[in-house]
Design a protein around this motif. Structure first.
Motif, PDB file in Angstrom:
ATOM      1  N   UNK A   1       0.811  -1.253   0.202  1.00  0.00           N
ATOM      2  CA  UNK A   1      -0.090  -0.039  -0.043  1.00  0.00           C
ATOM      3  C   UNK A   1       1.065   1.374  -0.190  1.00  0.00           C
ATOM      4  N   UNK A   2       1.898   1.307   0.625  1.00  0.00           N
ATOM      5  CA  UNK A   2       2.977   2.418   0.691  1.00  0.00           C
ATOM      6  C   UNK A   2       3.472   2.464  -0.652  1.00  0.00           C
ATOM      7  N   UNK A   3       3.894   1.656  -1.347  1.00  0.00           N
ATOM      8  CA  UNK A   3       4.623   1.812  -2.818  1.00  0.00           C
ATOM      9  C   UNK A   3       3.502   2.080  -3.553  1.00  0.00           C
ATOM     10  N   UNK A   4       2.081   1.605  -3.558  1.00  0.00           N
ATOM     11  CA  UNK A   4       1.353   2.144  -4.583  1.00  0.00           C
ATOM     12  C   UNK A   4       0.944   3.794  -4.265  1.00  0.00           C
ATOM     13  N   UNK A   5       0.835   4.200  -2.950  1.00  0.00           N
ATOM     14  CA  UNK A   5       0.737   5.804  -2.655  1.00  0.00           C
ATOM     15  C   UNK A   5       1.849   6.325  -3.018  1.00  0.00           C
ATOM     16  N   UNK A   6       3.205   5.684  -2.937  1.00  0.00           N
ATOM     17  CA  UNK A   6       4.417   6.588  -3.247  1.00  0.00           C
ATOM     18  C   UNK A   6       4.476   6.530  -4.961  1.00  0.00           C
ATOM     19  N   UNK A   7       3.864   5.631  -5.604  1.00  0.00           N
ATOM     20  CA  UNK A   7       4.042   5.741  -6.928  1.00  0.00           C
ATOM     21  C   UNK A   7       3.132   6.636  -7.575  1.00  0.00           C
ATOM     22  N   UNK A   8       1.716   6.630  -6.853  1.00  0.00           N
ATOM     23  CA  UNK A   8       0.779   7.708  -7.310  1.00  0.00           C
ATOM     24  C   UNK A   8       1.030   8.941  -7.102  1.00  0.00           C
TER      25      UNK A   8
ATOM     26  N   UNK B   1       4.297  10.138  -7.311  1.00  0.00           N
ATOM     27  CA  UNK B   1       5.260  10.453  -8.485  1.00  0.00           C
ATOM     28  C   UNK B   1       6.594  10.022  -8.091  1.00  0.00           C
ATOM     29  N   UNK B   2       6.892   9.589  -6.863  1.00  0.00           N
ATOM     30  CA  UNK B   2       8.073   8.932  -6.567  1.00  0.00           C
ATOM     31  C   UNK B   2       8.976   7.933  -7.663  1.00  0.00           C
ATOM     32  N   UNK B   3      10.067   8.166  -7.483  1.00  0.00           N
ATOM     33  CA  UNK B   3      11.023   7.537  -8.720  1.00  0.00           C
ATOM     34  C   UNK B   3      11.330   6.167  -8.249  1.00  0.00           C
ATOM     35  N   UNK B   4      11.280   5.639  -6.986  1.00  0.00           N
ATOM     36  CA  UNK B   4      11.622   4.385  -6.496  1.00  0.00           C
ATOM     37  C   UNK B   4      11.171   4.182  -5.056  1.00  0.00           C
ATOM     38  N   UNK B   5      10.924   3.026  -4.637  1.00  0.00           N
ATOM     39  CA  UNK B   5      10.580   2.690  -3.179  1.00  0.00           C
ATOM     40  C   UNK B   5      11.885   2.264  -2.476  1.00  0.00           C
ATOM     41  N   UNK B   6      12.069   2.535  -1.313  1.00  0.00           N
ATOM     42  CA  UNK B   6      13.196   2.093  -0.259  1.00  0.00           C
ATOM     43  C   UNK B   6      12.283   1.203   0.752  1.00  0.00           C
ATOM     44  N   UNK B   7      12.621  -0.154   0.516  1.00  0.00           N
ATOM     45  CA  UNK B   7      11.722  -1.172   1.331  1.00  0.00           C
ATOM     46  C   UNK B   7      12.719  -1.888   2.421  1.00  0.00           C
ATOM     47  N   UNK B   8      12.631  -1.815   3.376  1.00  0.00           N
ATOM     48  CA  UNK B   8      13.462  -2.373   4.410  1.00  0.00           C
ATOM     49  C   UNK B   8      12.926  -3.956   4.665  1.00  0.00           C
ATOM     50  N   UNK B   9      13.914  -4.682   5.212  1.00  0.00           N
ATOM     51  CA  UNK B   9      13.557  -6.225   5.315  1.00  0.00           C
ATOM     52  C   UNK B   9      12.699  -5.965   6.570  1.00  0.00           C
ATOM     53  N   UNK B  10      11.581  -7.228   6.307  1.00  0.00           N
ATOM     54  CA  UNK B  10      10.413  -7.296   7.307  1.00  0.00           C
ATOM     55  C   UNK B  10      11.109  -7.362   8.685  1.00  0.00           C
ATOM     56  N   UNK B  11      10.611  -6.770   9.709  1.00  0.00           N
ATOM     57  CA  UNK B  11      11.302  -6.627  11.122  1.00  0.00           C
ATOM     58  C   UNK B  11      10.118  -7.424  11.860  1.00  0.00           C
ATOM     59  N   UNK B  12      10.753  -7.743  13.289  1.00  0.00           N
ATOM     60  CA  UNK B  12       9.981  -8.065  14.337  1.00  0.00           C
ATOM     61  C   UNK B  12       9.283  -9.556  14.160  1.00  0.00           C
TER      62      UNK B  12
END
Length: 292
Positions: A86-93, A95-106
């Motif tokens: 969902x964060x990626x969809x919002x960032x793409x909408x 106009x972001x150029x890329x997503x920085x996605x951390x390894x899943x924590x916890x």
């Protein structure tokens, strides 16, 4: 695609709320000082204590204010694969150029779970992804075999922010993923060695405070001017260290208050204002760097 000095931007809060005007001015200053891309909503941006609406708004403001002058790599990580998407969809909408996605924590997934997490994101959104490996925070490691599989299977997985502190990883990842796979240091203090081994830049905390010096350092590395890079490294190293003398981003916001008094200094619990000893370390480091 992404290289050079890339600040993981602090988020200016005033009286508990996002200060949009201060953030816009900060983005402009970062670009004017030579930052080659921007990362809103990373760890340094206190994304862990933002609401979803705040998170999306910060990314949208950053994209709007950058106005195509530099790329925007939006922080989109979550320990819930669905939320990360969902964060990626919002960032793409936005106009972001890329997503920085951390390894899943916890959650502490195994290596197959790590692979499936990023594979799901790449399968369902075509925004380019830079993986973020920081086991000191997440516990989870993105192992080199998993990184190789992801880079081979998904063209939109274009690089990694490596904050393992293990410089040997740079060569291992280069051999596994090829020379076109983007490797960005996640640690300012080892960025010199990281670049010498094949890295192309740093997603930086220190660049919040010293964007021009960090940009000059990265330019020297890119040009193979290792002596000049070492000189700048020596000048910046005390600041790299001082900005983690207390819980981040407290010391960074304190440092900014010294050089940009117009920036609000609020931090959100459980982060607190840095200790007196931390402030003293920052003060000394700013002097050594010639920033005050």
């Amino acid at each position: 695609m992404f290289s050079g000095s890339i600040p993981a931007l602090v988020t200016p809060f005033r009286d508990g709320s996002l200060d949009e005007a201060a953030f816009r001015a900060f983005v402009d200053w970062q670009i004017a000082e030579g930052s080659s891309a921007l990362v809103p909503c990373g760890t340094t941006g206190e994304s862990a204590t933002m609401t979803v609406d705040e998170h999306n708004r910060v990314i949208a403001i950053c994209v709007e204010q950058a106005a195509g002058r530099v790329p925007v790599i939006a922080g989109c990580g979550s320990n819930d694969t669905r939320i990360a998407l969902e964060h990626m969809f919002a960032a793409q909408a936005a106009g972001a150029d890329a997503a920085l996605v951390v390894a899943p924590y916890y959650n502490k997934p195994n290596q197959e779970g790590v692979y499936q997490h990023f594979a799901h994101l790449a399968q369902h959104c075509d925004l380019p992804i830079i993986l973020y490996n920081v086991p000191s925070r997440t516990i989870t490691d993105i192992g080199v075999p998993v990184l190789h599989r992801l880079a081979e299977d998904y063209q939109t997985i274009v690089g990694i922010k490596d904050a393992t502190g293990n410089l040997g990883r740079v060569t291992a990842q280069r051999l596994a993923c090829g020379t076109d796979f983007i490797q960005l240091s996640g640690n300012d203090e080892t960025a010199l060695g990281f670049n010498a081994m094949g890295g192309v830049g740093c997603i930086s905390v220190t660049a919040n405070v010293a964007p021009r010096l960090c940009a000059e350092f990265q330019a020297a590395c890119a040009a193979g001017e290792w002596g000049r890079a070492l000189d700048i490294q020596d000048r910046l190293y005390p600041l790299h260290d001082a900005l983690f003398s207390d819980s981040s981003p407290g010391p960074t916001k304190y440092a900014l208050s010294r050089i940009r008094p117009e920036m609000p200094t609020d931090v959100r619990l459980p982060i607190t204002w840095p200790s007196a000893s931390s402030q003293a370390a920052v003060d000394r480091a700013l002097e050594i760097a010639g920033l005050v």
